[in-house]
Write an enzyme that holds these catalytic residues in place. Structure first.
Site, PDB file in Angstrom:
ATOM      1  N   TYR A   1       0.875  -1.159   0.000  1.00  0.00           N
ATOM      2  CA  TYR A   1       0.000   0.000   0.000  1.00  0.00           C
ATOM      3  C   TYR A   1       0.914   1.211   0.000  1.00  0.00           C
ATOM      4  CZ  TYR A   1      -4.264  -2.644   0.917  1.00  0.00           C
ATOM      5  OH  TYR A   1      -5.331  -3.487   0.806  1.00  0.00           O
TER       6      TYR A   1
ATOM      7  N   HIS B   1     -17.974  -2.725   3.167  1.00  0.00           N
ATOM      8  CA  HIS B   1     -16.722  -2.874   3.914  1.00  0.00           C
ATOM      9  C   HIS B   1     -16.853  -3.867   5.064  1.00  0.00           C
ATOM     10  CE1 HIS B   1     -12.892  -1.859   5.710  1.00  0.00           C
ATOM     11  NE2 HIS B   1     -13.489  -1.601   6.858  1.00  0.00           N
TER      12      HIS B   1
END
Lengths: 610, 610
Positions: free
Chosen positions: A223, A405
């Site tokens: 990331y 999510h």
């Protein structure tokens, strides 16, 4: 993934040449008419090397997906298809294969052991096979539903595509050993909504948020965090569209990207460009969490509905933006440079409505827990009629996009709208949800929510690999159940979530003590996670926990921000009553069986290099 | 049932003649070969008037049922088919109809509103249509399973046959108004086991147990009781077979018959012939409950396996027998005389083994209860490994027949054999069980039970029409869950049943008190039925009761007779653990779709009387 030994590879390569010879330019006449303009608007690389590239289009009128698969380096054939979660077992497949003499295209399926069988009902239909300098193009179609119990039902939400490369000719499909193949999976939303793109205003400007010249680390998952800054004095604008910018050649590596705005309370945020988990990352970056834009593999440009835009810039908002890029590099390629990012299209002519984002689902609290060893445990969070009554404008709000999510054990997510005790509409549903593929999705149809409506968000979890209960919370090993809905006009309601009443949960722990010989710690100093950790998970304690969550009153978060509630009594609220459920839509079976081929399609019997 | 007005009747009759004209003697050549010897061994009248008569045969090799339907008085056509519980909604149908010009035979189905649709997949296949002086014979076949979601799956156990008489020609099947037709249902075991009948011994004698010259009451339901007597000094014999004797013309009225032996402790039982609920019936008849023979509509002769017979006569057994005949007379025909009964075939040459009857399932106790308003609540009774270990001979017992029993809310019954924690075999299963159709059924395959095996009997109840909980017990409004299994060699184990531990049930009532604002009476003087009657039946209390029954220890009745237990500790026994379940068998889909007609079969276009 297994790589065949060099000698097998050599042999396969020889066969590959042989197969190529058999393929002719046009095999079957185009049957039915594929959608005309931009025949395949959606594209995705299937494998990290980019050997297989899928393009597709959806005909909602025909309830059919048109696929175009580009096979760059054909050896003895390929497998391509769909399965529940990307396994090569219980998969619905098309196979292109050769027996050394002919080449064939057929609808197949794999059983729970991964054994491949030719399907008695051929629902993938080959429309064209074409050799080009780039590779072999296969054009085929498949109805969403086939009514064949061995087939996958193509639904809204995530679809797990699977592929495999055949290295050697086969006597029959049964000879395929899927565990010995080079295989992989790719997640994608196949059924892209068919909504027209609003025209951009004449005064539209663009801004590129990208991390320049990143050296992609040679590891599977990275990331990357990058801080960029709006110009000083940048006034309030509306973002009306955004699109990905992918550095050429890195299409298979850039998995998803998000642009966040930092919290307004910080005057400045230090510049940074590096892995998000780096020790060097300034702590302040953790306060850059307000989503401005999000893109994931396979998605195209995101257009706001023409009457609305997402506000950014101006007083009261931070000038600092954080770009997060997820590089997925399973082959651990080293030395690759990347400058991917997101291009924002914005206008100073503010549109009629500000867009807003609201959080539905469960409060992040350990009182909502999933027992271990569950294959499909459902937790549900409510946005009650009392809260929507209080917080929504009389004319309601209009949800046009949604991002689901959960953390690692999430398998399905759905939000349903109920009115007067009846389920009315699905806001968003993903029956093949993956925590590794969270994108903002435009809804096929805008859902209007009125004061007094109820929004019910349910998440299904699989905790087969857990030894202890999984409690709700922020940790990656804890769970969440959230639907971020994008809507307009913006309201002050930011959170509309629930959790079971803590008092009733304590009654549950007492009951567990009464019914079980083992003692569960219900002493006042024990925390809820400790209490859950001491529950002996027999069938009774599991069933009663389920019954509790389906019955006990809830504590509501009907909040203006994460800490500020709307005025009112929000504890021990009754669960919304739902007297009628939406029926599962039954897929249409293909109307006529006559059009379908009875067996595999023979690609050619001719010779001579194509 | 509705009767059309006279004028409609006249019109229909005219049309009827017209249809008859169109039918020709042989419509379709015999496709496939029906079983050869005694082509249709099974017979049943469908309607009380005897207008429709069904004969059938089963080919297990082809997984197909061959039907022969005799229509004595054809008007404009007929509907015939199967449905879950005998409704004309959601039924799987064949329809013979005329549009006034032609006559057609087609596979159809009715939706949940009873609307009839032609089936896109034609699985009933017409083999022959033949006019005779008796009426029209239709010969057709249907595979057990068709893989068509609109079709009924023909399974073991009860099948609810439905029929309807069409009075007028139709433009299309959609024009059928099922609620306006003369319709009805008949329950039958379609899949009769395919077992060979053992030869009868040379010294076989017969005895007819029948109530002579009964005047059948002109009411829908009559249970007729008749006491008969074995000759004085009648020694011990083995019943090796029995068969029904039905008075000619009453085939549609005699629904079922049973012969019971009275209790041995009474020296005499008064003679009686009259309705079983008559005030004149001597009280002693209630002690005649040991089943010797049972027959129900559609059943044929019952043969004991050749190594076994059912003992009767001799010292220690009563000389008195009670015959019970259930007359089902929905048309309330008056003045009909009947002398039906059962013919016992018995031998003085005792066979190697005495047959025995054992009771499996639930103890008759109110601790096992079903909440009201449940559509499919399951209660389960266990015969544990501990009991079979103690009571069965080392070589085991062999179950060859079974009679399932519940009271009015029973909808399904199944007994499964488990060994070492794994389900191994279905002893008997009826997914369409009806309390109105309880026959002794020969098993397709003898099931051997060894010491240490577990027998699990589950009953599914529908209490949608009840306002209060339905508790276990003897009353007709209470419930039972029993499988009477017929086996050899006889053992001393007569009852192997269970019920939840009463202490755990009291914990349940306490828990209900803690979780609910309403008080449940748990005071010591309250009876269990009173406690159940005061439970507020919300989702939590329902789910927790289910969880309790699936978890709490049981009290076992492992008994030599209803009152005498085998020695040992039988209270608070753990539930048998079952780690692997039997998979539901998936029906084979008909191999080839090519053989099936694509649409309805046209019976004829010709003229002239057939």
């Amino acid at each position: 993934m297994q790589v065949p030994s060099p000698s097998a590879r050599e042999a396969a390569s020889m066969y590959g040449t042989a197969v190529a010879v058999f393929l002719v330019i046009l095999v079957a006449a185009l049957q039915g008419s594929a959608p005309t303009e931009s025949p395949f608007p959606f594209h995705i690389p299937l494998d990290p090397e980019g050997t297989l590239e899928l393009s597709w289009n959806v005909s909602y009128a025909q309830e059919t997906v048109y696929f175009q698969l580009l096979v760059r380096e054909l050896k003895a054939g390929i497998l391509f298809g769909m399965s529940d979660r990307g396994e090569l077992e219980n998969a619905d497949l098309v196979v292109l294969w050769t027996d050394g003499d002919g080449a064939y295209f057929g609808d197949a399926w794999s059983d729970q052991k991964g054994q491949v069988h030719l399907d008695s009902q051929q629902d993938y239909q080959l429309l064209r096979a074409q050799r080009t300098p780039e590779g072999l193009y296969l054009l085929f179609k498949r109805p969403f539903g086939t009514c064949d119990p061995n087939d996958y039902l193509i639904e809204d939400g995530t679809v797990h595509l699977v592929y495999g490369l055949l290295e050697e000719p086969l006597r029959s499909l049964e000879a395929i050993n899927t565990s010995g193949l080079h295989t992989g999976l790719q997640r994608v939303q196949l059924l892209k909504p068919n909504i027209s793109q609003p025209a951009l205003p004449a005064d539209t400007l663009t801004m590129e948020i990208r991390a320049p010249d990143v050296l992609i680390p040679g590891q599977e998952t990275t990331y990357w965090c990058y801080i960029s800054e709006l110009p000083a004095g940048f006034p309030r604008h509306h973002i009306v569209m955004y699109e990905p910018i992918i550095t050429g050649g890195n299409e298979a590596l850039v998995h998803h990207m998000e642009v966040f705005q930092c919290a307004a309370e910080f005057e400045s945020v230090p510049h940074f460009s590096g892995p998000c988990d780096s020790k060097m990352k300034p702590e302040r970056l953790n306060y850059c969490r307000h989503v401005l834009a999000a893109w994931a593999l396979g998605a195209k440009a995101f257009y706001y509905p023409e009457e609305t835009g997402l506000a950014f810039g101006g007083p009261g908002s931070s000038r600092f933006l954080r770009l997060e890029v997820h590089y997925h590099n399973p082959l651990m390629i080293k030395g690759r440079r990347d400058s991917s990012g997101i291009r924002l299209y914005y206008t100073a002519t503010l549109r009629r409505f500000d867009a807003g984002i609201m959080e539905l689902g469960l409060v992040y609290t350990p009182v909502m827990a999933i027992p271990p060893q569950e294959t499909a445990f459902v937790l549900t969070g409510y946005c009650t009629d009392k809260c929507t009554q209080l917080a929504l404008p009389p004319s309601g709000i209009h949800i046009f996009a949604s991002q689901l999510h959960t953390h690692l054990t999430g398998r399905k997510v759905v939000t349903v709208l109920a009115r007067d005790g009846r389920e009315r509409e699905i806001v968003n549903r993903d029956n093949h949800y993956s925590p590794h593929f969270q994108e903002i999705r435009m809804l096929k149809k805008v859902v209007s929510v009125h004061p007094g409506d109820v929004l019910i968000t349910s998440c299904t979890y699989n905790t087969e690999d857990r030894r202890l209960a999984t409690v709700g919370g922020f940790g990656i090993l804890e769970e969440m159940c959230v639907n971020y809905v994008h809507y307009y006009p913006q309201t002050r309601l930011e959170l509309c979530k629930s959790a079971v009443d803590p008092g009733f949960l304590q009654k549950y722990f007492h009951l567990v003590n009464r019914f079980n010989s083992e003692e569960v710690c219900t002493c006042p100093q024990a925390s809820v996670p400790e209490q859950f950790a001491s529950v002996p998970w027999n069938s009774f304690n599991r069933e009663v926990l389920k019954a509790l969550y389906g019955f006990a009153p809830v504590s509501m978060h009907c909040n203006k921000s994460s800490a500020v509630r709307f005025q009112g009594e929000w504890d021990r609220q009754p669960l919304p009553e739902v007297v009628s459920r939406l029926e599962e839509p039954t897929p249409h079976c293909p109307a006529s069986q006559a059009q379908r081929p009875a067996g595999p399609t023979v690609l050619s019997i001719g010779g001579g290099k194509g």
